[in-house]
Design an enzyme around this catalytic site. Structure first.
Site, PDB file in Angstrom:
ATOM      1  N   VAL A 108      40.909  48.442  28.586  1.00 61.87           N
ATOM      2  CA  VAL A 108      41.779  48.152  27.448  1.00 61.87           C
ATOM      3  C   VAL A 108      42.985  47.355  27.939  1.00 61.87           C
ATOM      4  O   VAL A 108      43.616  47.708  28.938  1.00 61.87           O
ATOM      5  CB  VAL A 108      42.257  49.446  26.765  1.00 61.87           C
ATOM      6  CG1 VAL A 108      43.151  49.114  25.576  1.00 61.87           C
ATOM      7  CG2 VAL A 108      41.076  50.283  26.319  1.00 61.87           C
TER       8      VAL A 108
ATOM      9  N   GLY B 149      52.723  55.047  26.368  1.00 62.32           N
ATOM     10  CA  GLY B 149      51.670  54.288  27.033  1.00 62.32           C
ATOM     11  C   GLY B 149      51.160  53.147  26.182  1.00 62.32           C
ATOM     12  O   GLY B 149      51.528  52.996  25.010  1.00 62.32           O
TER      13      GLY B 149
ATOM     14  N   TYR C 219      37.124  64.138  30.741  1.00 67.78           N
ATOM     15  CA  TYR C 219      36.614  63.853  29.396  1.00 67.78           C
ATOM     16  C   TYR C 219      35.662  64.948  28.941  1.00 67.78           C
ATOM     17  O   TYR C 219      35.693  65.381  27.774  1.00 67.78           O
ATOM     18  CB  TYR C 219      35.860  62.522  29.373  1.00 67.78           C
ATOM     19  CG  TYR C 219      36.656  61.285  29.662  1.00 67.78           C
ATOM     20  CD1 TYR C 219      38.041  61.257  29.534  1.00 67.78           C
ATOM     21  CD2 TYR C 219      36.021  60.107  30.050  1.00 67.78           C
ATOM     22  CE1 TYR C 219      38.761  60.101  29.792  1.00 67.78           C
ATOM     23  CE2 TYR C 219      36.728  58.947  30.297  1.00 67.78           C
ATOM     24  CZ  TYR C 219      38.089  58.938  30.176  1.00 67.78           C
ATOM     25  OH  TYR C 219      38.799  57.799  30.429  1.00 67.78           O
TER      26      TYR C 219
ATOM     27  N   LYS D  26      34.261  55.685  31.205  1.00 66.62           N
ATOM     28  CA  LYS D  26      33.997  56.413  32.443  1.00 66.62           C
ATOM     29  C   LYS D  26      33.170  57.670  32.148  1.00 66.62           C
ATOM     30  O   LYS D  26      32.623  58.272  33.064  1.00 66.62           O
ATOM     31  CB  LYS D  26      35.310  56.826  33.118  1.00 66.62           C
ATOM     32  CG  LYS D  26      35.984  55.727  33.924  1.00 66.62           C
ATOM     33  CD  LYS D  26      37.188  56.282  34.665  1.00 66.62           C
ATOM     34  CE  LYS D  26      37.884  55.223  35.477  1.00 66.62           C
ATOM     35  NZ  LYS D  26      39.058  55.776  36.205  1.00 66.62           N
TER      36      LYS D  26
END
Length: 348
Positions: free
Chosen positions: A167, A13, A143, A117
């Protein structure tokens, strides 16, 4: 910085790849882990591992017995906006960390890649600037489960969490990147003879926003993993500046040599798919590297980024007080990344 033997989970990624590059630059030993091989592999060993399969994790972890640091940038498949699978994302982390920590007695630190988030900035207006200890919104978010799990372990190693905003980086063939979305949109508007208008509303155009370069986030993650003052904590990390799209948009227009139009308040996902033939014409006209329309821009992602009609800002004081002082000018970041796509012959 002390020597590391690091494994990066999610190495194919944007962020995982950036962490691998940072570790290489720092002279550290690094192994990349991903389910599929990266499009452009780095000069490091790679290991295929299905993080949703605990048996596969245990089997592959036997090759990771000398690991001292885990950088976790894995993520279950997801769409734009909304809540992602809590069950899958928690299982992936648990499977990987349990397997690797059991195989690697010298493990010293686990770093998790999360995001802002955490504060509910995808749900609607929220308290800004967001601080690391702000109350959690009452909605599911992996998270929370991942941080609660890792912070509740009784283990000899420490952990840290990175919370970046949007990002961006240079990611050929990966359309979920606002840099290539903006570039493709600009070139299509040029080809159609239309002004370069912000797709979102006038309100969204003037809200405060922030972002981060993938390599900047990678530097922060490596800093956290090697800094005792950062142990067992979460940190907001951004480029260090804030902006309004109404300030950046004219600069984008100047870069592409276009006139700025008024905000349109449209959905890119609804209006841009029909322009695939236009993109093919641009590729042919400028002798670009052939790139399918679906691989240059994910229009749903553009809608997600440009939709908020409220400020999205995180406080980064905590990281600065702990010793991370790196900053990047966001307008220069965009210019540099546009240049990267242009140099690679992916845009004119």
């Amino acid at each position: 910085m002390a020597a590391m033997t690091a494994v990066v989970l999610g190495a194919s990624g944007m962020l995982g790849g950036a962490i691998c590059r940072q570790l290489i630059e720092d002279g550290q030993k690094v192994i990349g882990v991903s389910r599929r091989p990266p499009r452009e592999p780095l000069p490091i060993p790679y290991l295929s591992m299905d993080l949703l399969d605990p048996a596969d994790c245990r089997a592959k972890a036997a090759e990771l017995s000398d690991i001292t640091h885990i950088f976790y940038a894995g993520r279950a498949p997801h769409g734009e906006g909304g809540n992602e699978s809590v069950e899958d994302n928690l299982a992936m982390l648990v499977n990987a960390v349990d397997a690797i920590s059991a195989a690697a007695p010298g493990l010293r630190h686990v770093n998790l890649m999360h995001g802002t988030k955490y504060y509910g900035n995808h749900l609607g207006p929220y308290k800004t600037p967001a601080e690391e200890d702000d109350p959690r919104p009452g909605v599911p978010n992996f998270y929370y489960d991942q941080q609660d799990w890792i912070s509740g372990l009784d283990v000899p190693w420490s952990w840290s969490v990175v919370r970046p905003p949007l990002v961006f980086g240079f990611t050929p063939g990966k359309p979920r990147n606002l840099v290539s979305v903006i570039a493709a949109y600009a070139e299509i508007m040029r080809e159609l003879g239309r002004p370069f208008s912000f797709p979102g509303t006038e309100t969204a155009y003037d809200c405060l926003a922030e972002c981060a370069h993938a390599h900047h986030i990678a530097r922060a993650a490596v800093w956290m993993a090697g800094t005792p003052a950062a142990a067992n904590q979460a940190f907001n990390i951004t480029n260090g500046d804030i902006f309004r799209w109404s300030t950046l948009w004219p600069r984008f227009a100047a870069y592409f040599g276009l006139e700025v139009g008024p905000p349109l308040g449209i959905s890119l996902a609804e209006t841009m798919p029909e322009h695939a033939p236009v993109w093919d014409r641009i590729v042919a006209k400028h002798d670009l590297v052939p790139t399918p329309y679906s691989d240059i821009a994910l229009w749903d992602y553009g809608d997600y980024v440009f939709a908020p009609t409220y400020d999205i800002i995180a406080d980064t004081t905590k990281a600065r007080l702990a010793g991370f002082h790196d900053v990047i000018k966001s307008d220069q970041m965009f210019t540099d990344l546009f240049d990267s796509y242009r140099t690679a012959r992916l845009i004119p």
